[in-house]
Design an enzyme around this catalytic site. Sequence first.
Site, short mmCIF file in Angstrom:
data_model
loop_
_atom_site.label_atom_id
_atom_site.label_comp_id
_atom_site.label_asym_id
_atom_site.label_seq_id
_atom_site.Cartn_x
_atom_site.Cartn_y
_atom_site.Cartn_z
N SER A 83 105.89 7.96 45.01
CA SER A 83 106.98 8.25 45.13
C SER A 83 107.44 7.78 46.07
O SER A 83 107.35 6.51 46.27
CB SER A 83 106.76 9.81 45.13
OG SER A 83 107.85 10.26 44.86
N ASP A 237 107.46 10.07 33.79
CA ASP A 237 106.68 10.75 34.56
C ASP A 237 107.43 12.20 34.79
O ASP A 237 106.77 13.05 35.34
CB ASP A 237 105.40 10.64 35.61
CG ASP A 237 106.52 9.77 36.06
OD1 ASP A 237 107.70 10.58 36.61
OD2 ASP A 237 106.04 8.81 37.54
N HIS A 259 104.21 13.05 37.06
CA HIS A 259 104.49 12.80 38.76
C HIS A 259 103.86 12.90 39.03
O HIS A 259 103.25 12.16 40.45
CB HIS A 259 106.39 13.16 38.89
CG HIS A 259 106.12 12.30 40.18
ND1 HIS A 259 106.86 10.99 40.08
CD2 HIS A 259 106.38 12.44 41.29
CE1 HIS A 259 107.08 10.40 41.67
NE2 HIS A 259 106.88 10.96 42.26
#
Length: 289
Positions: A83, A237, A259
């Site tokens: 991320s 996601d 995610h």
Amino acid sequence: MQRNATTRYPILLVHGLFGFERIGRFELFHDVKQALRDVGNRVFVPQLSATHDNEVRGQQLLMQIDRVLAGTGASKVNVIGHSQGALACRYAAALAPEKVASVTSVSGPNHGSEVADLLRKALVPGQIPERTAHEIATQFANFLTLLSGRRTLPQNAVAALGALTREGVSQFNRTYPQGLPTTWGGQGAEVVDGVRYYSWSGVLPAAPTENLLEFNPVHRVCRVLSRHFTVEAGQNDGFVGRYSSHLGSVIRSDYPFDHMDSLRRTHGPSIDPIELYVEQALRLRAADL
């Protein structure tokens, strides 16, 4: 037979926004770290500010890279960022390419996040419909209640959110463009300034079972947030769009993951996300990294 996936340089696993040690029983990077160590790697998990902009977190990462180099005697490191962690890795590689052998972006918002756009606008009354703002803010708050961890480093949630919007990342990309595709949805240069760039990410799979929604609250939040994507509707996601994640050599950007699935073992018949990290170690080893 045990595979030899020992990389030449140590591996650093870099967390993203609201980095934490556990979600309930789940320890962030636990399975990844163990799997990489099982195949012979030196693995470290630097602690960055849970909420701050990419440059501040990148500077923190650079300091911890220096500590790893000093402690191991290695000349470089391989950094894998999940991320927002991918942006910190990119920053470190841009400023100190002589210390970074490779950057691997996992579910990284390398072109920004539509969810961050909406959340940022929600902070300004009247910018988006009240009902939408309320739903997004509520779901995001629900997600945050699942997270816990140390908060000893400086924090700035507004700066973090701004740094993850498409506009914020666009500004970041103008200064640190290494590995970015020149066409939307394409691949970027694999090697820039001696640093190799890779990425992979996922999209939400078909409608989940009731059991998954009941026992996996993070997945439920990703489902709700996914509804607010427009540019990459159905191709995200829950936090990051498929093509927004592309960087360097794109291994794949449509794994059936939400995610957070890219950090943990799933219980269905689909691909094991943890195995992807071992495969990446094999890839780095083959490149003498």
